[in-house]
Design a protein around this motif. Structure first.
Motif, PDB file in Angstrom:
ATOM      1  N   LEU A 222       6.057  -2.980   1.019  1.00  0.00           N
ATOM      2  CA  LEU A 222       7.031  -2.952  -0.070  1.00  0.00           C
ATOM      3  C   LEU A 222       6.945  -4.211  -0.921  1.00  0.00           C
ATOM      4  N   ILE A 223       6.821  -5.359  -0.256  1.00  0.00           N
ATOM      5  CA  ILE A 223       6.686  -6.623  -0.982  1.00  0.00           C
ATOM      6  C   ILE A 223       5.415  -6.622  -1.823  1.00  0.00           C
ATOM      7  N   ALA A 224       4.332  -6.142  -1.235  1.00  0.00           N
ATOM      8  CA  ALA A 224       3.054  -6.091  -1.968  1.00  0.00           C
ATOM      9  C   ALA A 224       3.147  -5.166  -3.174  1.00  0.00           C
ATOM     10  N   CYS A 225       3.866  -4.066  -3.043  1.00  0.00           N
ATOM     11  CA  CYS A 225       4.030  -3.125  -4.158  1.00  0.00           C
ATOM     12  C   CYS A 225       4.872  -3.728  -5.281  1.00  0.00           C
ATOM     13  N   LEU A 226       5.881  -4.515  -4.915  1.00  0.00           N
ATOM     14  CA  LEU A 226       6.748  -5.144  -5.912  1.00  0.00           C
ATOM     15  C   LEU A 226       6.023  -6.254  -6.664  1.00  0.00           C
ATOM     16  N   VAL A 227       5.106  -6.924  -5.969  1.00  0.00           N
ATOM     17  CA  VAL A 227       4.388  -8.049  -6.580  1.00  0.00           C
ATOM     18  C   VAL A 227       3.287  -7.575  -7.519  1.00  0.00           C
ATOM     19  N   THR A 228       2.584  -6.510  -7.113  1.00  0.00           N
ATOM     20  CA  THR A 228       1.439  -6.073  -7.905  1.00  0.00           C
ATOM     21  C   THR A 228       1.863  -5.521  -9.260  1.00  0.00           C
ATOM     22  N   ARG A 229       1.033  -5.738 -10.255  1.00  0.00           N
ATOM     23  CA  ARG A 229       1.298  -5.242 -11.607  1.00  0.00           C
ATOM     24  C   ARG A 229       0.555  -3.940 -11.883  1.00  0.00           C
ATOM     25  N   LYS A 230      -0.263  -3.537 -10.951  1.00  0.00           N
ATOM     26  CA  LYS A 230      -1.055  -2.324 -11.130  1.00  0.00           C
ATOM     27  C   LYS A 230      -0.216  -1.116 -10.706  1.00  0.00           C
ATOM     28  N   SER A 231       0.245  -0.364 -11.679  1.00  0.00           N
ATOM     29  CA  SER A 231       1.104   0.787 -11.392  1.00  0.00           C
ATOM     30  C   SER A 231       0.365   1.857 -10.594  1.00  0.00           C
ATOM     31  N   GLU A 232      -0.933   2.032 -10.844  1.00  0.00           N
ATOM     32  CA  GLU A 232      -1.718   3.027 -10.111  1.00  0.00           C
ATOM     33  C   GLU A 232      -1.826   2.660  -8.645  1.00  0.00           C
ATOM     34  N   ALA A 233      -2.074   1.382  -8.366  1.00  0.00           N
ATOM     35  CA  ALA A 233      -2.170   0.919  -6.972  1.00  0.00           C
ATOM     36  C   ALA A 233      -0.822   1.048  -6.271  1.00  0.00           C
ATOM     37  N   LYS A 234       0.241   0.746  -7.024  1.00  0.00           N
ATOM     38  CA  LYS A 234       1.592   0.841  -6.456  1.00  0.00           C
ATOM     39  C   LYS A 234       1.918   2.289  -6.088  1.00  0.00           C
ATOM     40  N   THR A 235       1.617   3.203  -7.004  1.00  0.00           N
ATOM     41  CA  THR A 235       1.899   4.621  -6.759  1.00  0.00           C
ATOM     42  C   THR A 235       1.113   5.146  -5.572  1.00  0.00           C
ATOM     43  N   LYS A 236      -0.177   4.783  -5.499  1.00  0.00           N
ATOM     44  CA  LYS A 236      -1.029   5.222  -4.398  1.00  0.00           C
ATOM     45  C   LYS A 236      -0.511   4.700  -3.062  1.00  0.00           C
ATOM     46  N   ALA A 237      -0.081   3.444  -3.050  1.00  0.00           N
ATOM     47  CA  ALA A 237       0.436   2.850  -1.815  1.00  0.00           C
ATOM     48  C   ALA A 237       1.705   3.551  -1.347  1.00  0.00           C
ATOM     49  N   ILE A 238       2.575   3.858  -2.315  1.00  0.00           N
ATOM     50  CA  ILE A 238       3.832   4.515  -1.967  1.00  0.00           C
ATOM     51  C   ILE A 238       3.575   5.906  -1.399  1.00  0.00           C
ATOM     52  N   TYR A 239       2.713   6.692  -2.059  1.00  0.00           N
ATOM     53  CA  TYR A 239       2.418   8.050  -1.593  1.00  0.00           C
ATOM     54  C   TYR A 239       1.728   8.036  -0.234  1.00  0.00           C
ATOM     55  N   THR A 240       0.918   7.015   0.008  1.00  0.00           N
ATOM     56  CA  THR A 240       0.228   6.913   1.295  1.00  0.00           C
ATOM     57  C   THR A 240       1.220   6.722   2.430  1.00  0.00           C
ATOM     58  N   CYS A 241       2.257   5.949   2.183  1.00  0.00           N
ATOM     59  CA  CYS A 241       3.223   5.599   3.237  1.00  0.00           C
ATOM     60  C   CYS A 241       4.348   6.617   3.386  1.00  0.00           C
ATOM     61  N   VAL A 242       4.634   7.364   2.312  1.00  0.00           N
ATOM     62  CA  VAL A 242       5.749   8.303   2.352  1.00  0.00           C
ATOM     63  C   VAL A 242       5.573   9.331   3.461  1.00  0.00           C
ATOM     64  N   ALA A 243       4.357   9.883   3.590  1.00  0.00           N
ATOM     65  CA  ALA A 243       4.105  10.908   4.604  1.00  0.00           C
ATOM     66  C   ALA A 243       4.400  10.385   6.009  1.00  0.00           C
ATOM     67  N   GLN A 244       3.934   9.166   6.300  1.00  0.00           N
ATOM     68  CA  GLN A 244       4.149   8.599   7.630  1.00  0.00           C
ATOM     69  C   GLN A 244       5.634   8.342   7.895  1.00  0.00           C
ATOM     70  N   LEU A 245       6.362   7.892   6.877  1.00  0.00           N
ATOM     71  CA  LEU A 245       7.803   7.658   7.033  1.00  0.00           C
ATOM     72  C   LEU A 245       8.549   8.978   7.236  1.00  0.00           C
ATOM     73  N   VAL A 246       8.146  10.018   6.502  1.00  0.00           N
ATOM     74  CA  VAL A 246       8.784  11.331   6.660  1.00  0.00           C
ATOM     75  C   VAL A 246       8.562  11.859   8.070  1.00  0.00           C
ATOM     76  N   ILE A 247       7.327  11.744   8.577  1.00  0.00           N
ATOM     77  CA  ILE A 247       7.010  12.197   9.932  1.00  0.00           C
ATOM     78  C   ILE A 247       7.848  11.436  10.963  1.00  0.00           C
ATOM     79  N   PHE A 248       7.963  10.114  10.766  1.00  0.00           N
ATOM     80  CA  PHE A 248       8.747   9.297  11.704  1.00  0.00           C
ATOM     81  C   PHE A 248      10.212   9.723  11.696  1.00  0.00           C
ATOM     82  N   PHE A 249      10.782   9.925  10.497  1.00  0.00           N
ATOM     83  CA  PHE A 249      12.190  10.299  10.410  1.00  0.00           C
ATOM     84  C   PHE A 249      12.440  11.708  10.949  1.00  0.00           C
ATOM     85  N   ILE A 250      11.496  12.619  10.751  1.00  0.00           N
ATOM     86  CA  ILE A 250      11.633  13.960  11.328  1.00  0.00           C
ATOM     87  C   ILE A 250      11.739  13.866  12.843  1.00  0.00           C
TER      88      ILE A 250
END
Length: 316
Positions: A222-250
């Motif tokens: 999350l910190i790395a996503c907030l620091v980076t200015r590359k919106s494409e990298a930020k979006t890719k990072a978020i989508y990569t982690c969302v699936a794992q967080l959803v699985i964990f919460f399920i």
């Protein structure tokens, strides 16, 4: 001698669902459909990782353990329960009961450790992208996967090995499937304090290790996503982690409902059994779907495979 004779005793009795005769076939076919959907989805994900070279990456080698673990969980529990429903039986041999309980507990611990390993991999990939290839070498990936399964195996074996010292004289499992607490209730005249403490300690250790690794990894991401200015990298990072967080919460939500269902006395026995089954049905059913939809690489690979097969069928 008593323990040895008990081990080879022919049968234990399970506590079956109360299902009217007219409804058992409908429930059986519904359960069978759910089982085959879960098997198909998880085998598809495994096959993609094995056969598609673009998925031969550390991230997907670690992910490989998740559908494999889901197959263990749903197969160890659901076929036996469905067979008992349609056949009207409620018997199981003691060795098979122990094996089922062992596999189900392996599955539960496996989910937590695999998700922790996947979170660590994403942390290295997103927070240290230039060093990712040098850090996540094949040897390191093998060590991570071995640690996941090895630690899970040691913790579960330690729980079940403590049962060998206890005398047993009961023959009824108070559930539709076998698990460690149900097996522990077969004892009589022995002190189960060590077993209960060890069981709670192992559960707490699994949760603590998994949650600590995941919280640390995702906070860093999350910190790395907030620091980076590359919106494409930020979006890719978020989508990569969302699936794992959803699985964990399920997994955690279903697990919490399962635990809570056994804490309220006004909850019916059949509802408690159903809630206990959900933890071995819902995650294996949803995990490959959730991960497939949120991972663009897996989704695009699957679509490409279907497209190639469709073209080949048209040509033939």
């Amino acid at each position: 001698m008593e323990n040895r004779s008990f081990w080879f005793s022919t049968e234990l009795s399970l506590d079956p669902f109360f299902i009217p005769h007219r409804g058992k076939y409908a429930i059986f076919f519904l359960g069978l459909t759910i089982y085959f959907i879960g098997i198909f989805c998880n085998l598809t994900l495994l096959a993609l990782i094995i056969l598609q070279r673009n998925l031969h990456k550390p991230m997907y080698f670690i992910l490989f353990s998740l559908p494999l673990n889901d197959l263990i969980g749903i197969t160890a529990m659901l076929p036996k329960v469905l067979s008992d429903i349609v056949m009207g039986t409620n018997k199981v041999s003691y060795p098979l009961c122990v094996l089922q309980a062992f596999l189900l507990h392996m599955y539960g611990g496996g989910v937590l450790f695999i998700l922790a390993a996947m979170a660590f991999d994403r942390y290295v990939a997103i927070c240290m992208p230039l060093r990712y290839s040098s850090l996540m070498t094949p040897r390191v990936v093998i060590c991570i996967i071995s640690l996941v399964w090895g630690l899970d195996f040691v913790l579960i074996v330690s729980i079940f090995s403590l049962q060998t010292r206890l005398p047993r004289c009961k023959f009824t499992i108070l559930n539709v499937f076998c698990d460690n607490p149900s097996l522990l209730k077969l004892t009589c005249g022995g002190n189960t304090t060590i077993n209960n403490v060890m069981g709670l300690f192992n559960t707490a250790a699994m949760q603590l290790i998994s949650v600590t690794v995941q919280v640390y990894s995702y906070v860093k991401i999350l910190i790395a996503c907030l620091v980076t200015r590359k919106s494409e990298a930020k979006t890719k990072a978020i989508y990569t982690c969302v699936a794992q967080l959803v699985i964990f919460f399920i997994f955690e939500i279903v697990g919490t409902f399962t635990i809570l269902s056994h804490r309220f006395k006004n909850v019916s026995a059949d509802l408690q059994k159903t809630m206990g089954m959900l933890i071995f049905i819902v995650p294996p059913l949803l995990n490959p779907i959730v991960y497939g939809l949120n991972s663009s690489e897996i989704r695009n690979t699957l679509l490409r495979v279907f497209k190639i097969n469709k073209i080949n069928n048209l040509k033939s």
